[in-house]
Design a protein around this motif. Structure first.
Motif, short mmCIF file in Angstrom:
data_model
loop_
_atom_site.label_atom_id
_atom_site.label_comp_id
_atom_site.label_asym_id
_atom_site.label_seq_id
_atom_site.Cartn_x
_atom_site.Cartn_y
_atom_site.Cartn_z
N TYR A 64 26.50 38.55 44.55
CA TYR A 64 28.25 37.91 44.38
C TYR A 64 27.76 38.53 42.90
O TYR A 64 29.34 39.19 42.69
CB TYR A 64 28.01 36.36 43.66
CG TYR A 64 28.90 36.56 43.07
CD1 TYR A 64 29.99 35.62 43.16
CD2 TYR A 64 29.32 36.03 41.90
CE1 TYR A 64 31.47 35.40 42.79
CE2 TYR A 64 30.14 35.83 40.92
CZ TYR A 64 31.32 35.41 41.28
OH TYR A 64 32.57 34.87 40.77
N ALA A 65 27.25 39.02 42.17
CA ALA A 65 27.80 40.77 40.87
C ALA A 65 27.87 41.29 41.58
O ALA A 65 28.37 42.01 40.41
CB ALA A 65 26.19 39.85 40.02
N VAL A 104 31.72 41.86 42.68
CA VAL A 104 32.32 41.01 41.12
C VAL A 104 32.67 42.96 40.69
O VAL A 104 33.45 42.71 40.00
CB VAL A 104 32.15 40.32 40.26
CG1 VAL A 104 32.53 40.33 39.25
CG2 VAL A 104 32.40 38.74 41.34
N ARG A 105 30.96 43.44 39.70
CA ARG A 105 31.15 45.15 39.74
C ARG A 105 31.99 45.41 40.17
O ARG A 105 33.35 46.24 39.44
CB ARG A 105 29.82 45.37 39.65
CG ARG A 105 29.53 44.64 38.52
CD ARG A 105 27.94 45.72 37.88
NE ARG A 105 26.84 45.60 38.86
CZ ARG A 105 26.38 43.98 38.97
NH1 ARG A 105 26.02 43.53 38.31
NH2 ARG A 105 24.83 44.72 40.45
N HIS A 121 36.10 44.40 39.87
CA HIS A 121 36.09 45.14 39.19
C HIS A 121 36.81 46.38 38.39
O HIS A 121 37.44 46.76 37.91
CB HIS A 121 34.60 44.16 37.88
CG HIS A 121 35.66 44.65 36.01
ND1 HIS A 121 34.68 44.45 35.12
CD2 HIS A 121 36.82 44.32 35.75
CE1 HIS A 121 35.12 44.37 34.22
NE2 HIS A 121 36.95 44.41 34.51
N ARG A 139 38.44 41.03 35.34
CA ARG A 139 37.25 40.96 35.41
C ARG A 139 37.82 39.50 36.60
O ARG A 139 36.77 39.10 37.27
CB ARG A 139 36.58 40.40 34.30
CG ARG A 139 35.50 39.81 34.93
CD ARG A 139 34.63 40.05 34.87
NE ARG A 139 33.00 39.50 34.98
CZ ARG A 139 31.97 39.80 35.36
NH1 ARG A 139 31.58 40.72 35.77
NH2 ARG A 139 30.82 38.55 35.68
N GLU A 186 36.87 38.60 40.11
CA GLU A 186 36.04 36.95 40.96
C GLU A 186 37.11 36.55 42.22
O GLU A 186 36.12 35.87 42.61
CB GLU A 186 36.18 36.21 39.46
CG GLU A 186 34.89 37.09 38.51
CD GLU A 186 34.68 35.83 37.31
OE1 GLU A 186 35.49 35.48 37.14
OE2 GLU A 186 33.86 35.90 36.58
#
Length: 159
Positions: free
Chosen positions: A14-15, A18-19, A22, A28, A32
């Motif tokens: 997930y992280a 998202v980066r 982004h 952001r 997401e």
């Protein structure tokens, strides 16, 4: 498929996704949303994948494709998501440099931005970037080289 494999994939990816989103979108909250949509699509198709162990690659490709679709719908370009102007207190140089790099990424061609982002943010190999974007490794090399040259020129002009 039960919730365990998708929960494990979510915890691991997930992280980073998202980066990635982004950087590709510049926003952001949109990132997401795109990643959540990508996870929903992966979960819906995970049983049909030839190799479920490759779900992370499928997820990455889905995130990139959703970011492309977002840009096509918007046609107004990337929106600036970096709030307040750069301050002059401690740490401002790092933030100013980061903002200059992100602004440079937003200014280059979308395919170059995608190649640079995938190559250097998660550190994918040329072959992995090619697979994620559905292009040849030679195209990845070309777009990466041209993107780096454009970024270097842009950053040099800003100095």
């Amino acid at each position: 498929m039960g919730p365990e494999p998708i929960a494990q994939l979510f915890a691991q990816e997930y992280a980073p996704m998202v980066r990635l989103a982004h950087v590709l979108t510049g926003d952001r909250s949109i990132a997401e949303e795109l990643v959540q949509e990508a996870f929903a699509r992966v979960w819906a198709k995970l049983d049909g994948l030839d190799d479920p162990a490759r779900a992370a690659g499928y997820l990455r490709t889905t995130v990139v494709n959703l970011a492309r679709s977002h840009h096509r719908r918007r046609r107004l370009g990337l929106r600036r998501a970096w709030g307040a102007p750069v301050s002059t207190d401690d740490g401002s140089t790092d933030r100013a440099e980061r903002d200059a790099v992100l602004e440079g990424l937003r200014a280059i061609a979308p395919r170059q931005r995608e190649c640079l982002t995938l190559r250097y943010l998660p550190g994918l190999s040329e072959a992995e970037v090619a697979a994620a974007l559905g292009i040849s490794p030679g195209s990845v090399k070309t777009h990466t080289s041209r993107g780096l040259a454009a970024m270097a020129s842009r950053l040099e002009d800003d100095r």
